[in-house]
Write a protein that holds these residues in place. Structure first.
Motif, PDB file in Angstrom:
ATOM      1  N   PHE A   1       0.906  -1.377  -0.222  1.00 41.79           N
ATOM      2  CA  PHE A   1       0.134  -0.058  -0.015  1.00 41.79           C
ATOM      3  C   PHE A   1       0.774   1.367  -0.089  1.00 41.79           C
ATOM      4  O   PHE A   1       1.776   1.426   1.035  1.00 41.79           O
ATOM      5  N   ALA A   2       0.539   2.051  -0.951  1.00 37.79           N
ATOM      6  CA  ALA A   2       1.365   3.295  -1.019  1.00 37.79           C
ATOM      7  C   ALA A   2       1.512   4.080   0.116  1.00 37.79           C
ATOM      8  O   ALA A   2       2.541   4.772   0.590  1.00 37.79           O
ATOM      9  N   HIS A   3       0.452   4.386   1.018  1.00 42.13           N
ATOM     10  CA  HIS A   3       0.229   4.984   1.939  1.00 42.13           C
ATOM     11  C   HIS A   3       0.738   4.272   3.424  1.00 42.13           C
ATOM     12  O   HIS A   3       0.045   4.718   4.575  1.00 42.13           O
ATOM     13  N   ARG A   4       1.184   3.328   3.470  1.00 38.02           N
ATOM     14  CA  ARG A   4       1.648   2.299   4.476  1.00 38.02           C
ATOM     15  C   ARG A   4       2.094   3.029   5.835  1.00 38.02           C
ATOM     16  O   ARG A   4       1.848   2.664   6.913  1.00 38.02           O
ATOM     17  N   ASP A   5       2.911   4.045   5.532  1.00 36.00           N
ATOM     18  CA  ASP A   5       3.678   4.862   6.842  1.00 36.00           C
ATOM     19  C   ASP A   5       2.349   5.663   7.308  1.00 36.00           C
ATOM     20  O   ASP A   5       2.730   5.951   8.532  1.00 36.00           O
ATOM     21  N   ASP A   6       1.257   5.792   6.763  1.00 33.55           N
ATOM     22  CA  ASP A   6       0.239   6.690   7.584  1.00 33.55           C
ATOM     23  C   ASP A   6      -0.932   5.859   8.036  1.00 33.55           C
ATOM     24  O   ASP A   6      -1.887   6.223   8.420  1.00 33.55           O
ATOM     25  N   VAL A   7      -0.679   4.496   8.175  1.00 33.62           N
ATOM     26  CA  VAL A   7      -1.649   3.632   8.640  1.00 33.62           C
ATOM     27  C   VAL A   7      -1.181   3.192  10.274  1.00 33.62           C
ATOM     28  O   VAL A   7      -0.007   2.723  10.328  1.00 33.62           O
ATOM     29  N   GLU A   8      -2.135   3.359  11.139  1.00 32.36           N
ATOM     30  CA  GLU A   8      -1.997   2.733  12.539  1.00 32.36           C
ATOM     31  C   GLU A   8      -2.659   1.604  12.530  1.00 32.36           C
ATOM     32  O   GLU A   8      -3.821   1.539  12.075  1.00 32.36           O
ATOM     33  N   VAL A   9      -2.131   0.559  13.058  1.00 37.00           N
ATOM     34  CA  VAL A   9      -2.484  -0.703  13.228  1.00 37.00           C
ATOM     35  C   VAL A   9      -3.133  -1.088  14.599  1.00 37.00           C
ATOM     36  O   VAL A   9      -1.926  -0.934  15.502  1.00 37.00           O
ATOM     37  N   VAL A  10      -4.139  -1.177  14.981  1.00 36.28           N
ATOM     38  CA  VAL A  10      -4.473  -1.437  16.570  1.00 36.28           C
ATOM     39  C   VAL A  10      -5.138  -3.086  16.780  1.00 36.28           C
ATOM     40  O   VAL A  10      -6.344  -3.290  15.909  1.00 36.28           O
ATOM     41  N   HIS A  11      -4.572  -3.632  17.370  1.00 35.68           N
ATOM     42  CA  HIS A  11      -5.273  -5.167  17.714  1.00 35.68           C
ATOM     43  C   HIS A  11      -6.394  -5.214  18.724  1.00 35.68           C
ATOM     44  O   HIS A  11      -6.091  -4.479  20.000  1.00 35.68           O
ATOM     45  N   ARG A  12      -7.445  -5.639  18.422  1.00 34.86           N
ATOM     46  CA  ARG A  12      -8.623  -5.706  19.433  1.00 34.86           C
ATOM     47  C   ARG A  12      -8.722  -7.211  19.866  1.00 34.86           C
ATOM     48  O   ARG A  12      -8.520  -8.068  19.061  1.00 34.86           O
ATOM     49  N   SER A  13      -9.339  -7.224  21.156  1.00 28.21           N
ATOM     50  CA  SER A  13      -9.849  -8.583  21.678  1.00 28.21           C
ATOM     51  C   SER A  13     -11.271  -9.087  20.957  1.00 28.21           C
ATOM     52  O   SER A  13     -12.063  -8.533  21.087  1.00 28.21           O
ATOM     53  N   PHE A  14     -11.183 -10.487  21.005  1.00 31.00           N
ATOM     54  CA  PHE A  14     -12.195 -11.161  20.617  1.00 31.00           C
ATOM     55  C   PHE A  14     -11.995 -12.540  21.197  1.00 31.00           C
ATOM     56  O   PHE A  14     -11.115 -13.393  20.838  1.00 31.00           O
ATOM     57  N   GLU A  15     -13.035 -13.078  22.235  1.00 31.09           N
ATOM     58  CA  GLU A  15     -12.743 -14.481  22.446  1.00 31.09           C
ATOM     59  C   GLU A  15     -13.618 -15.442  21.774  1.00 31.09           C
ATOM     60  O   GLU A  15     -14.954 -15.224  21.586  1.00 31.09           O
ATOM     61  N   LEU A  16     -13.094 -16.514  21.219  1.00 27.47           N
ATOM     62  CA  LEU A  16     -13.910 -17.591  20.401  1.00 27.47           C
ATOM     63  C   LEU A  16     -14.645 -18.377  21.423  1.00 27.47           C
ATOM     64  O   LEU A  16     -15.784 -18.926  20.973  1.00 27.47           O
ATOM     65  N   ASP A  17     -14.234 -18.668  22.523  1.00 32.35           N
ATOM     66  CA  ASP A  17     -14.628 -19.581  23.484  1.00 32.35           C
ATOM     67  C   ASP A  17     -14.867 -19.112  24.797  1.00 32.35           C
ATOM     68  O   ASP A  17     -14.087 -19.627  25.719  1.00 32.35           O
ATOM     69  N   PRO A  18     -15.490 -17.909  25.169  1.00 29.77           N
ATOM     70  CA  PRO A  18     -15.297 -17.053  26.370  1.00 29.77           C
ATOM     71  C   PRO A  18     -15.878 -17.989  27.723  1.00 29.77           C
ATOM     72  O   PRO A  18     -15.567 -17.757  28.877  1.00 29.77           O
ATOM     73  N   ASN A  19     -16.688 -18.972  27.594  1.00 29.91           N
ATOM     74  CA  ASN A  19     -17.427 -19.765  28.401  1.00 29.91           C
ATOM     75  C   ASN A  19     -16.436 -20.846  28.925  1.00 29.91           C
ATOM     76  O   ASN A  19     -16.694 -21.697  29.714  1.00 29.91           O
ATOM     77  N   ARG A  20     -15.502 -21.338  27.995  1.00 28.92           N
ATOM     78  CA  ARG A  20     -14.445 -22.256  28.456  1.00 28.92           C
ATOM     79  C   ARG A  20     -13.936 -22.018  29.733  1.00 28.92           C
ATOM     80  O   ARG A  20     -13.247 -20.898  29.917  1.00 28.92           O
ATOM     81  N   PRO A  21     -13.872 -23.140  30.881  1.00 29.37           N
ATOM     82  CA  PRO A  21     -13.204 -22.759  32.112  1.00 29.37           C
ATOM     83  C   PRO A  21     -11.836 -22.718  31.878  1.00 29.37           C
ATOM     84  O   PRO A  21     -10.975 -23.181  30.806  1.00 29.37           O
ATOM     85  N   LYS A  22     -11.292 -21.509  32.568  1.00 29.68           N
ATOM     86  CA  LYS A  22      -9.845 -20.916  32.473  1.00 29.68           C
ATOM     87  C   LYS A  22      -8.819 -22.288  32.646  1.00 29.68           C
ATOM     88  O   LYS A  22      -7.933 -22.322  31.786  1.00 29.68           O
ATOM     89  N   GLY A  23      -9.009 -23.482  33.524  1.00 31.18           N
ATOM     90  CA  GLY A  23      -8.083 -24.469  33.609  1.00 31.18           C
ATOM     91  C   GLY A  23      -8.278 -25.428  32.594  1.00 31.18           C
ATOM     92  O   GLY A  23      -7.641 -26.674  32.467  1.00 31.18           O
ATOM     93  N   ASP A  24      -9.286 -25.384  31.566  1.00 30.50           N
ATOM     94  CA  ASP A  24      -9.766 -26.622  30.985  1.00 30.50           C
ATOM     95  C   ASP A  24      -8.758 -26.358  29.507  1.00 30.50           C
ATOM     96  O   ASP A  24      -8.987 -25.747  28.691  1.00 30.50           O
ATOM     97  N   ILE A  25      -7.850 -27.001  29.725  1.00 28.06           N
ATOM     98  CA  ILE A  25      -6.740 -26.983  28.330  1.00 28.06           C
ATOM     99  C   ILE A  25      -6.570 -28.472  28.071  1.00 28.06           C
ATOM    100  O   ILE A  25      -6.149 -29.447  28.845  1.00 28.06           O
ATOM    101  N   GLY A  26      -6.630 -28.554  26.719  1.00 25.27           N
ATOM    102  CA  GLY A  26      -6.437 -29.947  26.189  1.00 25.27           C
ATOM    103  C   GLY A  26      -6.053 -29.829  24.731  1.00 25.27           C
ATOM    104  O   GLY A  26      -6.031 -28.937  24.000  1.00 25.27           O
ATOM    105  N   PRO A  27      -5.642 -31.002  24.083  1.00 23.02           N
ATOM    106  CA  PRO A  27      -5.121 -31.116  22.599  1.00 23.02           C
ATOM    107  C   PRO A  27      -6.289 -30.775  21.737  1.00 23.02           C
ATOM    108  O   PRO A  27      -7.418 -30.959  21.825  1.00 23.02           O
ATOM    109  N   VAL A  28      -5.756 -29.943  20.769  1.00 23.30           N
ATOM    110  CA  VAL A  28      -6.863 -29.363  19.700  1.00 23.30           C
ATOM    111  C   VAL A  28      -7.300 -30.347  18.884  1.00 23.30           C
ATOM    112  O   VAL A  28      -8.557 -30.206  18.363  1.00 23.30           O
TER     113      VAL A  28
END
Length: 243
Positions: A28-55
């Motif tokens: 993009f020709a004006h890339r130096d004039d672009v500010e990129v901001v990353h925002r939060s989105f949870e796909l599985d917000p109800n998953r218990p915090k300690g519930d970690i397992g193989p994908v």
């Protein structure tokens, strides 16, 4: 011009889409004039915090597939990641609740190290045999991204730290109509959903730069306009797999 990107560290199309967007931005020709901001989105917000397992078993259960079919799905996504020059383990990865990761990403944003931490978090989750859902690993990569170790540990231990910032991002996503990620908003005027090809992002950036309208609308409504169409996304029901 500001580009806001809603994403989740557990979303493979966010990982791939970030790489594609950055290639489009580089063209993009004006890339130096672009500010990129990353925002939060949870796909599985109800998953218990300690519930970690193989994908792989998680994918099989979510889609109603066999383990072999789930592995094939992951291999397909991996081929897309590899095509972008990204590392991707199709098996052997973990899945879990991402709220703490988002909170630490907001700390990183406040300290000017958000992009660095996001890259490390994606790489750890998708390309390494470490679990980014392990608080010790999360703290380790946050320090590697340039954050203070004691401050990181304090934020991880305090479940309220930056929680409001994460929730505010998620409310904004809902207000903008985003129900899957990645979701890109250009100058609060144009929206792009999914991990589009790099040339689509370059086209969208150029169009957004030239055409300023007062309301957010999806790019790609006009016939023949590829930007803003249906790209691969991850939503509460899972991540799309290209055919």
């Amino acid at each position: 011009m500001r580009v806001e990107i809603w994403s989740d560290i557990a979303c493979p199309w966010c990982y791939i889409g970030k790489a594609r967007f950055e290639k489009g931005l580089a063209a993009f020709a004006h890339r130096d004039d672009v500010e990129v901001v990353h925002r939060s989105f949870e796909l599985d917000p109800n998953r218990p915090k300690g519930d970690i397992g193989p994908v792989i078993p998680m994918l099989a259960a979510k889609y109603g597939r066999t383990l072999e079919e789930a592995r094939a799905m992951e291999a397909n996504v991996a081929s897309n990641a590899h095509a972008e020059g990204l590392g991707y383990l199709a098996d052997g990865r973990d899945h879990g609740n991402t709220f703490d990761i988002h909170r630490v990403l907001h700390l990183a944003k406040a300290r000017g190290r958000q992009s660095e931490l996001l890259d490390l978090a994606y790489r750890t989750n998708f390309a390494e045999e470490r679990s980014v859902f392990d608080p010790a690993v999360l703290a380790e990569i946050a320090v590697a991204a340039g954050l203070d170790a004691e401050e990181v540990r304090t934020v991880i231990a305090d479940e309220n730290a930056y929680a409001d910032a994460v929730r505010a991002d998620e409310r904004e996503a809902a207000e903008l109509g985003a129900n899957a990620v990645p979701f890109f908003v250009l100058d609060r005027k144009y929206g792009i959903s999914g991990g589009q090809p790099a040339e689509v992002f370059a086209q969208a950036l150029d169009q957004a730069w030239q055409e300023r309208t007062p309301a957010l609308r999806p790019l790609g409504d006009a016939a023949g306009d590829r930007a803003g169409g249906d790209g691969e996304t991850c939503g509460p029901d899972g991540c799309e797999v290209p055919r």
